[in-house]
Every structure is written in structure tokens, then in C-alpha cells.
Motif scaffolding. Sequence first.
Motif, PDB file in Angstrom:
ATOM      1  N   LEU A  26       0.820  -1.219   0.000  1.00 50.81           N
ATOM      2  CA  LEU A  26       0.000   0.000   0.000  1.00 50.81           C
ATOM      3  C   LEU A  26       0.851   1.265   0.000  1.00 50.81           C
ATOM      4  O   LEU A  26       0.614   2.181  -0.792  1.00 50.81           O
ATOM      5  N   ASN A  30       1.460   3.572  -3.317  1.00 48.64           N
ATOM      6  CA  ASN A  30       0.977   4.945  -3.264  1.00 48.64           C
ATOM      7  C   ASN A  30       2.097   5.932  -3.604  1.00 48.64           C
ATOM      8  O   ASN A  30       1.865   6.922  -4.301  1.00 48.64           O
ATOM      9  N   LEU A  33       2.654   5.744  -7.362  1.00 52.14           N
ATOM     10  CA  LEU A  33       1.547   6.398  -8.066  1.00 52.14           C
ATOM     11  C   LEU A  33       1.618   7.915  -7.953  1.00 52.14           C
ATOM     12  O   LEU A  33       1.347   8.628  -8.927  1.00 52.14           O
ATOM     13  N   ARG A  34       1.990   8.420  -6.795  1.00 53.71           N
ATOM     14  CA  ARG A  34       2.049   9.880  -6.616  1.00 53.71           C
ATOM     15  C   ARG A  34       3.172  10.503  -7.433  1.00 53.71           C
ATOM     16  O   ARG A  34       2.996  11.557  -8.028  1.00 53.71           O
ATOM     17  N   GLY A  40      -3.001   8.936  -6.602  1.00 55.37           N
ATOM     18  CA  GLY A  40      -2.741   8.075  -5.453  1.00 55.37           C
ATOM     19  C   GLY A  40      -3.976   7.309  -5.046  1.00 55.37           C
ATOM     20  O   GLY A  40      -5.082   7.558  -5.529  1.00 55.37           O
ATOM     21  N   ILE A  41      -3.779   6.373  -4.162  1.00 56.96           N
ATOM     22  CA  ILE A  41      -4.884   5.589  -3.620  1.00 56.96           C
ATOM     23  C   ILE A  41      -5.351   6.313  -2.368  1.00 56.96           C
ATOM     24  O   ILE A  41      -4.584   6.498  -1.424  1.00 56.96           O
ATOM     25  N   THR A  42      -6.591   6.726  -2.341  1.00 54.71           N
ATOM     26  CA  THR A  42      -7.068   7.566  -1.231  1.00 54.71           C
ATOM     27  C   THR A  42      -7.082   6.831   0.103  1.00 54.71           C
ATOM     28  O   THR A  42      -6.837   7.427   1.136  1.00 54.71           O
ATOM     29  N   SER A  44      -5.071   4.413   1.041  1.00 57.43           N
ATOM     30  CA  SER A  44      -3.805   3.747   1.328  1.00 57.43           C
ATOM     31  C   SER A  44      -3.251   4.093   2.708  1.00 57.43           C
ATOM     32  O   SER A  44      -2.846   3.208   3.467  1.00 57.43           O
ATOM     33  N   GLU A  45      -3.210   5.375   3.032  1.00 56.90           N
ATOM     34  CA  GLU A  45      -2.651   5.784   4.328  1.00 56.90           C
ATOM     35  C   GLU A  45      -3.473   5.244   5.491  1.00 56.90           C
ATOM     36  O   GLU A  45      -2.929   4.756   6.477  1.00 56.90           O
TER      37      GLU A  45
END
Length: 187
Positions: A26, A30, A33-34, A40-42, A44-45
Motif C-alpha cells: 500500500l 501509493n 503512483l504519486r 494516489g490511492i485515497t 492507502s494511508e
Amino acid sequence: MVRIIEFFFLLLKAVIALLLAGMIVLVFGNVVLRYAFNAGITYSEELSRIFFVWLTFLGAVVAMREHAHLGMDSLLRQLPPLGAKAAVLSGQALMLWATWLMISGSWTQTLINLHVAAPATGISMGMFYGAGIAFGVPAFLIILWDAFAVATGRIDIATAELVRDSEDQLALDDHPVPPLPHPIAKP
């Protein structure tokens, strides 16, 4: 019964490994991707934070069972056997009380936050606070068993290693290193 417990802790270690792998995928995914795609994967964090909390608490259960937590037992070594036994049992009683507080607080927070959704994923925040219960119940049982074993003499305080003095000792216990030859010794 021993096989069931061994299987439980093997399963626990597998879950910890999966949580760590998921967290790595994750976070790394991310980051890529960024930087590469400006996207990004929202969730992920948030999901990796939940994985990290569960990984930490489940890892603490495994460490508690293996007596891998760090501590100092130099005072115990100086006490007479009866005094050392009393000190260990006092420490176990305090740990049981603290663990009960952890279970009680985690249960309360889990119930309070059961219907609260996490902002990005929508997962119940009760899942987040439930990690305290997942740690507290097995830890309470482990401490209770250790206290029983010390009280009944199944664990001899003089020879038992209830804690590790350092992380280096843990590594040496897993992979013993043969002693080096004395530098002054002649071949």
C-alpha cells in the motif's frame, strides 16, 4: 492443547507477515503512483495505519509469549529465591492489572466507535480500537499462566529467563556465534 496453542501462534505470525506485506504494498504503491502518475490511492494511508496498529499489537502478543520483550533482571539475581519469587509475582500482578485496564479501555472504545466510519475507507473505527482487545486477552492469559507457573514452582526464578537483557542477546539466542580465539594465544 499444546498443539492448538502452537498452531494459534503460527497463524498469528502468518497474519503479522500478511499485514506487513499489505502495508508495504500500500505505501510503496501509493508513493509510486504519486510520483510517477500524480495520482494516489485515497485509502492507502488509512488502511496502512490500521495494518500497522494491528501488526504492532499482534507482534506484542508473540513477543510476550516468547519472553522476547526487553527488561532488566539484575535486581532479581541479587535477591534471595523467596524475595525474587515475591518480586516476580508482584510484577505479574501489576502487569495483569495494567492489561485488564487495556482490555477494559479497548472494549469501551470499540463499543463507542463501532458505528463511526473511518473517513477514507468507511471501515468501522471499532476495528481500529479492537486491536487492544486482540492484544489484551491473550496477553492476560500469558501473564496469568506465567504467574501460575512461578507460584507453583514450574518456572524456577533462578534459572528462568523471563526477559531479554538486550536485542543482541535475542539475536545470539537464535544464531549462536562461536567464541573468537584469544588474540594473544599462539597457534
